[in-house]
Scaffold this motif. Structure first.
Motif, PDB file in Angstrom:
ATOM      1  N   ALA C 172      18.432 -30.987  26.956  1.00 38.90           N
ATOM      2  CA  ALA C 172      17.904 -29.636  27.161  1.00 38.90           C
ATOM      3  C   ALA C 172      17.856 -28.886  25.839  1.00 38.90           C
ATOM      4  CB  ALA C 172      18.763 -28.888  28.177  1.00 38.90           C
ATOM      5  N   GLY C 173      18.869 -29.122  24.991  1.00 33.93           N
ATOM      6  CA  GLY C 173      18.900 -28.477  23.682  1.00 33.93           C
ATOM      7  C   GLY C 173      17.719 -28.918  22.829  1.00 33.93           C
ATOM      8  N   LEU C 174      17.461 -30.231  22.794  1.00 32.61           N
ATOM      9  CA  LEU C 174      16.342 -30.745  21.997  1.00 32.61           C
ATOM     10  C   LEU C 174      15.037 -30.101  22.436  1.00 32.61           C
ATOM     11  CD1 LEU C 174      17.035 -34.604  21.734  1.00 32.61           C
ATOM     12  CD2 LEU C 174      17.208 -32.871  19.946  1.00 32.61           C
ATOM     13  N   LYS C 175      14.971 -29.791  23.734  1.00 35.58           N
ATOM     14  CA  LYS C 175      13.737 -29.215  24.267  1.00 35.58           C
ATOM     15  C   LYS C 175      13.544 -27.769  23.855  1.00 35.58           C
ATOM     16  CE  LYS C 175      11.774 -32.539  26.067  1.00 35.58           C
ATOM     17  NZ  LYS C 175      10.428 -32.904  25.603  1.00 35.58           N
ATOM     18  N   THR C 176      14.599 -27.118  23.386  1.00 35.29           N
ATOM     19  CA  THR C 176      14.410 -25.724  22.970  1.00 35.29           C
ATOM     20  C   THR C 176      14.028 -25.612  21.503  1.00 35.29           C
ATOM     21  OG1 THR C 176      16.734 -25.470  22.390  1.00 35.29           O
ATOM     22  CG2 THR C 176      16.103 -24.833  24.628  1.00 35.29           C
ATOM     23  N   ILE C 177      14.037 -26.753  20.806  1.00 39.07           N
ATOM     24  CA  ILE C 177      13.666 -26.687  19.389  1.00 39.07           C
ATOM     25  C   ILE C 177      12.157 -26.494  19.286  1.00 39.07           C
ATOM     26  CG2 ILE C 177      13.493 -28.028  17.274  1.00 39.07           C
ATOM     27  CD1 ILE C 177      16.157 -29.188  17.928  1.00 39.07           C
ATOM     28  N   VAL C 179       8.373 -26.545  18.685  1.00 35.65           N
ATOM     29  CA  VAL C 179       7.545 -27.706  18.368  1.00 35.65           C
ATOM     30  C   VAL C 179       7.082 -27.688  16.911  1.00 35.65           C
ATOM     31  CG1 VAL C 179       5.551 -29.025  19.108  1.00 35.65           C
ATOM     32  CG2 VAL C 179       6.763 -27.595  20.734  1.00 35.65           C
ATOM     33  N   ASP C 180       6.829 -26.495  16.381  1.00 39.94           N
ATOM     34  CA  ASP C 180       6.269 -26.463  15.013  1.00 39.94           C
ATOM     35  C   ASP C 180       7.251 -27.014  13.989  1.00 39.94           C
ATOM     36  OD1 ASP C 180       7.939 -24.396  15.478  1.00 39.94           O
ATOM     37  OD2 ASP C 180       6.736 -22.853  14.499  1.00 39.94           O
ATOM     38  N   ILE C 181       8.538 -26.883  14.251  1.00 39.78           N
ATOM     39  CA  ILE C 181       9.512 -27.436  13.303  1.00 39.78           C
ATOM     40  C   ILE C 181       9.371 -28.946  13.254  1.00 39.78           C
ATOM     41  CG2 ILE C 181      11.971 -27.777  12.853  1.00 39.78           C
ATOM     42  CD1 ILE C 181      12.503 -25.033  13.825  1.00 39.78           C
ATOM     43  N   LYS C 182       9.279 -29.563  14.449  1.00 45.26           N
ATOM     44  CA  LYS C 182       9.115 -31.002  14.491  1.00 45.26           C
ATOM     45  C   LYS C 182       7.795 -31.420  13.838  1.00 45.26           C
ATOM     46  CE  LYS C 182      11.730 -31.705  18.699  1.00 45.26           C
ATOM     47  NZ  LYS C 182      11.707 -32.215  20.058  1.00 45.26           N
ATOM     48  N   GLU C 183       6.744 -30.629  14.128  1.00 44.36           N
ATOM     49  CA  GLU C 183       5.435 -30.990  13.588  1.00 44.36           C
ATOM     50  C   GLU C 183       5.424 -30.948  12.078  1.00 44.36           C
ATOM     51  OE1 GLU C 183       2.792 -28.390  15.613  1.00 44.36           O
ATOM     52  OE2 GLU C 183       2.574 -29.762  17.332  1.00 44.36           O
ATOM     53  N   SER C 184       6.034 -29.894  11.528  1.00 47.22           N
ATOM     54  CA  SER C 184       6.026 -29.799  10.064  1.00 47.22           C
ATOM     55  C   SER C 184       6.856 -30.922   9.468  1.00 47.22           C
ATOM     56  CB  SER C 184       6.535 -28.429   9.609  1.00 47.22           C
ATOM     57  OG  SER C 184       7.866 -28.267  10.045  1.00 47.22           O
ATOM     58  N   ALA C 185       7.919 -31.333  10.200  1.00 48.10           N
ATOM     59  CA  ALA C 185       8.725 -32.433   9.696  1.00 48.10           C
ATOM     60  C   ALA C 185       7.902 -33.715   9.667  1.00 48.10           C
ATOM     61  CB  ALA C 185       9.972 -32.629  10.559  1.00 48.10           C
ATOM     62  N   SER C 186       7.164 -33.960  10.716  1.00 43.58           N
ATOM     63  CA  SER C 186       6.426 -35.220  10.738  1.00 43.58           C
ATOM     64  C   SER C 186       5.260 -35.178   9.756  1.00 43.58           C
ATOM     65  CB  SER C 186       5.951 -35.539  12.159  1.00 43.58           C
ATOM     66  OG  SER C 186       4.835 -34.751  12.468  1.00 43.58           O
ATOM     67  N   LEU C 187       4.739 -33.987   9.486  1.00 42.17           N
ATOM     68  CA  LEU C 187       3.695 -33.882   8.467  1.00 42.17           C
ATOM     69  C   LEU C 187       4.261 -34.207   7.090  1.00 42.17           C
ATOM     70  CD1 LEU C 187       1.593 -30.757   9.517  1.00 42.17           C
ATOM     71  CD2 LEU C 187       0.948 -33.187   9.577  1.00 42.17           C
ATOM     72  N   ASP C 188       5.522 -33.818   6.892  1.00 35.40           N
ATOM     73  CA  ASP C 188       6.169 -34.120   5.612  1.00 35.40           C
ATOM     74  C   ASP C 188       6.521 -35.592   5.494  1.00 35.40           C
ATOM     75  OD1 ASP C 188       5.944 -31.531   4.988  1.00 35.40           O
ATOM     76  OD2 ASP C 188       8.023 -30.977   5.434  1.00 35.40           O
ATOM     77  N   GLY C 189       6.254 -36.373   6.507  1.00 31.70           N
ATOM     78  CA  GLY C 189       6.505 -37.809   6.449  1.00 31.70           C
ATOM     79  C   GLY C 189       7.941 -38.194   6.769  1.00 31.70           C
ATOM     80  N   ILE C 190       8.693 -37.277   7.343  1.00 32.34           N
ATOM     81  CA  ILE C 190      10.067 -37.609   7.716  1.00 32.34           C
ATOM     82  C   ILE C 190      10.031 -38.343   9.054  1.00 32.34           C
ATOM     83  CG2 ILE C 190      12.310 -36.645   8.371  1.00 32.34           C
ATOM     84  CD1 ILE C 190      11.627 -34.275   6.562  1.00 32.34           C
ATOM     85  N   ASN C 191      10.733 -39.474   9.149  1.00 31.92           N
ATOM     86  CA  ASN C 191      10.666 -40.185  10.417  1.00 31.92           C
ATOM     87  C   ASN C 191      11.546 -39.496  11.454  1.00 31.92           C
ATOM     88  OD1 ASN C 191      13.329 -41.311  10.628  1.00 31.92           O
ATOM     89  ND2 ASN C 191      12.760 -42.814   9.072  1.00 31.92           N
ATOM     90  N   ILE C 203      20.342 -27.652  13.965  1.00 30.93           N
ATOM     91  CA  ILE C 203      19.926 -26.460  14.713  1.00 30.93           C
ATOM     92  C   ILE C 203      20.777 -26.325  15.970  1.00 30.93           C
ATOM     93  CG2 ILE C 203      18.055 -25.429  16.072  1.00 30.93           C
ATOM     94  CD1 ILE C 203      16.092 -26.573  14.108  1.00 30.93           C
ATOM     95  N   LEU C 204      21.075 -27.475  16.571  1.00 24.58           N
ATOM     96  CA  LEU C 204      21.814 -27.458  17.833  1.00 24.58           C
ATOM     97  C   LEU C 204      23.322 -27.476  17.643  1.00 24.58           C
ATOM     98  CD1 LEU C 204      19.715 -30.002  19.910  1.00 24.58           C
ATOM     99  CD2 LEU C 204      19.643 -27.518  20.004  1.00 24.58           C
TER     100      LEU C 204
END
Lengths: 275, 429, 285
Positions: C172-177, C179-191, C203-204
């Motif tokens: 449930a915690g992961l679901k409150t993060i 989406v844009d944070i995850k998106e920017s991370a994956s754009l930066d090439g972080i797996n 964050i959690l």
């Protein structure tokens, strides 16, 4: 892209592996619930057998099973709604205000969950007796609030800390009252957290054996006490019916999990708002 | 119709339910007293799940008809019963009038004055007809239990059980073993059966209640837990010999014996995995119930085997008592009296619940119902039976004994050091 | 939003008063009988007799060891497993709901019923676990009937029962993060695994801490499953402090020992949770 696929593969692999572990006892209960009395205690245990529905029929035709279910539902609904009604505003107050004794109050709430029921059973029964709450639905519900309040307050506190406060501030400037802000601004965006603690609280109440046993006698007999009383005899356990009743009694929980699943899987697209 | 057939086949799940005779209140109304004097009052009853409870529960409406008293009944499985009763008693909120008691807790329950003294009620002609109730019809052992621990008359016995030897005739015949009559023969037979691979030689309690059969072995070797002056006797050479024998015997039981409680030893016999059983006679009617038993018609019963100091099985009497806080003691006594009356215990005996009254063993039709072989074995065993000396802290003592015996059965220490360690721990209590 | 009002007190004080009313007497009772001294002539009868006899008793020290063993392994394994499974669940696209339902199903079964089921499954003679092992050609195990392995398997049951709790909260915690944070991370090439470790989990942090606290407290208090499966045996191999306190309180009529054990548990948990609790509070200032 290649990494992505390996990642997916590994995830599925571990999920399947853990699922086997977590489902195994439940699968075994499921098999037992379709066996006749001889098959349930056969040696070696039977995986293939002629299934029978008689266990389910007997449980469902049992009036006392339904009475116990009603007791459990009443107690769970009362305790969960009361605990949420006092717990969420409490958590909100902790995260959004600074006041004297805040940490002490928060720790006090936490400590209500530390003492095992068995250790304080006797004085607790005396306290409930003093307030004339023994063998009443309200009494058992109050005891169940003790089981869940700490979880609601502290988990909601952690969830609320992560939520953006810009919206609330905007609402405050617009002249909305505090309670109104909680109701119409905080609750909607904190939904994954609320749904999760609601489900957990419900489980704590639904599965509790100890308080139902010590505080209830005739008028309140929640399911865990009824199941063990009815299906565990002096000489042996009635495995078929116990398993059937045990699985049937998870039905309300399954409904809650389905509600929860929708909220969880959809997740939050809060980022856009915050951004 | 398919369901109906299955359901009817299921009715006798826990016990052979021989139909108890339909209500004939004349056997009760002929008592020289007024059963109706508390018409309209309520008596609350708490029972632990037990064959006695299963048989008497359907008869309670007869009592309500007889007296006009309304009975409120609550049942709990044994483990929860043993939590609820002490918790409510200690808290002072126990609200049941009549409840089942264990004689082992008598010293505590009487010292705290939680139980009513029943003697005045038995002697009160307005609520008891002595010629009808016949208190002296109870076995001497049962009357001793009523005042056990040198307390007041507080426990009325409802069952009489002792250890009997239940064995699989077919397996013993096949291996050419005669029915063991001594402890040595028993161990030899158990070993031979286990080695043959046909079944495990014996099934016996190795879990929480190991002390119950345990005393029978100790006593038959001349040992005991406490001597007559209540000094520790668990590590006398006789006690050690008995414990050593039990350890060796338990090692012929199926794997996992250290977690075997009632359910497990029953299952091992019912499913045919074990060939012998030396525990409470209560199991026997169950083994003849073909809805749960794989061994119907294949089991024999014999008295407890003889050790160096005789055959001294352990025995047990379940009892009922009255709460001292009961408001209307006389009404509660009417229920207690009805439940423990000669007629009731006779009827229950016919349903397989052997009673603590002489008359309950002489009921017409008893030998047709249960068979002479079983009755004789049960009678012989009960005749020579012992009962543990009960002192405050009884359950704490036997728990220490349990832990040490389990270590010995698992081979972590020998019986002698286990008993010496038990004695040492007891002396510190 | 740090205005001075009575609003927060309005929300918290009534609850605290309500809880105090319920718990003040049990707490006083517990402390009184744990330190009561009937021989004392002072105005306040106080003695450490019970305390002294407990801490010098070999059996009690074993109880403490069993409690710590169970708490440590059960808490840490189910916590890590909970994070890992929540991550796996977050990764996959198909079958999310079915896996979620399966993985949290142990929470739904009443502990008494599931513990009874485990007990029969563990039975070396007729349990399904040994049947499975033998089917694959292995020797059967002793499971909970041997002193050397009993506590391990009790721990496994506890992990089985409570990992879903961790999983549910963390998922449930992961679901409150956002989406844009995850998106920017994956754009930066972080797996995604690195993203979990370096971005999501920090964050959690507070939620993880609180999950850990509650998981710890439940393991510390584990009662139902041990009572049903082994009753503390064989020997005293699975006798934890709570199991011991049950016996002393309800079977042996030594409530002073039960109360003393309760105080031990209270103090242990307060020590272990104080730091984490304060840490969570700090963020609000």
């Amino acid at each position: 892209m290649k990494y992505f696929k390996i990642n997916l593969l590994v995830s599925y692999f571990f999920l399947i592996l853990s699922s086997v572990f977590f489902i195994l006892p439940i699968l075994w209960m499921f098999l037992q619930s379709f066996k006749n009395a001889k098959d349930t205690i056969a040696i070696p245990p039977k995986i293939f057998f002629t299934p029978t529905l008689s266990n389910y029929v007997k449980v469902l035709k049992n009036d006392y099973f339904w009475e116990a279910t009603i007791d459990s539902v009443v107690v769970s609904l009362m305790s969960v709604s009361a605990a949420l009604a006092i717990g969420i505003p409490f958590a909100y107050a902790l995260t959004r205000f600074n006041f004297k004794g805040k940490n002490e109050i928060a720790h006090f709430i936490l400590s209500t969950k530390m003492l095992p029921g068995i250790v304080i059973a006797i004085p607790l029964v005396q306290t409930f007796n003093y307030f004339n709450l023994l063998d009443t639905h309200i009494g058992v519900s109050i005891a169940h609030i003790l089981l869940m309040l700490a979880v609601i307050v502290w988990v909601m506190r952690a969830f609320l800390q992560n939520l953006p406060i810009d919206l609330e501030e905007a609402a405050l400037i617009d002249g909305a009252g505090r309670l109104r802000i909680i109701w119409s601004v905080v609750l909607p965006i904190a939904r994954p957290g609320i749904v999760t603690v609601t489900a957990l609280s419900f489980l704590f109440s639904w599965n509790d054996l100890f308080f139902g046993l010590t505080l209830g006698s005739f008028d309140v007999v929640p399911l865990p006490i009824y199941l063990t009383t009815e299906y565990i005899g002096y000489l042996a356990v009635n495995w078929g019916e116990l398993s059937a009743a045990g699985l049937l009694s998870t039905f309300p929980i399954i409904i809650i999990v389905i509600l929860l699943r929708d909220n969880l899987i959809r997740g939050l697209s809060l980022g856009a708002i915050k951004g | 119709m398919f369901f109906k057939k299955i359901i009817t086949g299921f009715i006798a799940t826990f016990f052979i339910s021989s139909a108890i005779n339909a209500a004939d209140l004349s056997n009760y109304t002929n008592a020289n007293m007024d059963w109706k004097q508390f018409d309209g009052e309520t008596v609350t009853v708490l029972l632990s799940k037990h064959p006695w409870q299963e048989q008497i529960e359907p008869l309670i409406p007869e009592f309500e008809e007889l007296t006009g008293i309304n009975v409120k009944l609550k049942l709990l499985p044994e483990n929860q019963y043993l939590t609820k009763v002490p918790a409510d008693m200690e808290a002072g909120t126990f609200k049941f009038d009549v409840f089942m008691t264990q004689l082992y807790e008598a010293p505590k329950f009487c010292a705290e004055n939680w139980l009513a003294d029943l003697e005045p009620l038995i002697n009160d002609p307005s609520v008891t007809d002595p010629n009808w109730y016949k208190y002296n019809d109870f076995f001497e052992g049962a009357r001793d239990v009523a005042v056990i621990g040198n307390t007041y008359l507080s426990h009325i016995a409802i069952t009489a059980e002792s250890q009997v030897l239940v064995y699989r005739k077919d397996i013993l015949d096949e291996l050419g073993i005669s029915v063991p009559s001594t402890m040595d023969e028993l161990l030899a037979a158990a070993t031979k059966i286990t080695e043959s691979g046909k079944a495990y030689g014996i099934t016996t309690r190795g879990g929480p209640a190991i002390w119950w059969p345990g005393l029978g072995y100790l006593a038959s070797y001349g040992g005991e837990y406490l001597d007559s002056d209540l000094n520790i006797a668990i590590n006398s050479s006789e006690s050690i010999a008995g414990a050593d024998f039990y350890v060796k015997l338990a090692q012929q039981a199926p794997p996992g014996v250290t977690n075997f409680d009632w359910d497990e030893i029953n299952t091992a016999m019912l499913s045919g995995q074990a060939a012998m059983f030396l525990d409470s006679s209560v199991i026997y009617p169950r083994l003849q119930d073909d809805s749960i038993s794989e061994v119907v018609g294949k089991v024999g019963v014999a008295p407890f085997p003889t050790g160096p100091k005789g055959a001294k099985p352990n025995s047990h009497y379940w009892t009922v008592s009255m709460n001292e806080a009961t408001e209307n003691k006389k009404a509660a006594w009417l229920f207690l009296q009805w439940a423990t009356s000669p007629d009731m215990q006779g009827r229950l005996a016919l349903a397989g619940i052997l009673g603590p009254r002489t008359s309950s063993w002489e009921v017409d039709g008893l030998s047709d119902q249960l068979g002479d072989e079983f009755l004789d074995a049960a009678k012989t065993s009960l005749g020579g039976a012992v009962i543990p000396r009960v002192t405050p802290g009884f359950f704490e003592r036997v728990d220490i004994f349990r832990a040490e015996m389990q270590e010995a059965i698992l081979g972590n220490k020998d019986a002698a050091s286990a008993m010496n360690d038990t004695a040492e721990a007891w002396s510190k209590l | 939003m740090k205005d001075k009002t009575y609003f927060p007190l309005l929300l918290t004080l009534p609850v605290v008063i309500f809880l105090l009313a319920l718990l003040i007497y049990p707490l006083l009772y517990t402390f009184t009988i744990a330190f009561y001294d009937e021989t004392s002539e002072f105005y306040i009868p106080f003695s450490l007799n019970v305390f002294n006899s407990l801490v010098t008793e070999e059996r009690f020290l074993k109880n403490v060891y069993h409690t710590i063993f169970l708490t440590f392994f059960s808490t840490s394994i189910s916590f890590v497993l909970g994070i890992f499974l929540a991550y796996c669940l977050d990764q996959i696209k198909f079958g999310k709901s079915i896996f979620l339902v399966i993985l949290i199903s142990p929470l739904a079964i009443m502990p008494v019923v599931s513990a009874l089921t485990w007990r029969t499954m563990f039975n070396p003679l007729y349990g399904i676990l040994n049947s499975i092992l033998k089917y694959f050609g292995f020797d059967g195990l002793e499971w909970v009937t041997d002193t050397s392995s009993a506590l391990t398997w009790i721990t496994v049951v506890d992990i089985w029962q409570w990992t879903p709790f961790c999983l549910l909260l963390i998922y449930a915690g992961l679901k409150t993060i956002p989406v844009d944070i995850k998106e920017s991370a994956s754009l930066d090439g972080i797996n995604s695994f690195k993203e979990l470790i370096y971005i999501s989990l920090p964050i959690l942090f507070n939620l993880l801490l609180i999950t850990l606290i509650f998981r710890f407290m439940e393991a510390f208090k584990a009662f139902d499953s041990i009572m049903v499966i082994t009753q503390g045996g064989p020997g005293n191999a699975t006798e934890t402090m709570v199991i011991r306190s049950y016996y002393t309180g309800f079977r042996w009529y030594k409530p002073e020992i039960t109360s003393m054990i309760g105080i031990f548990l209270l103090i242990f948990t307060i020590i272990c949770t104080r730091w984490a609790g304060t840490k969570i509070g700090e963020q609000e200032n």
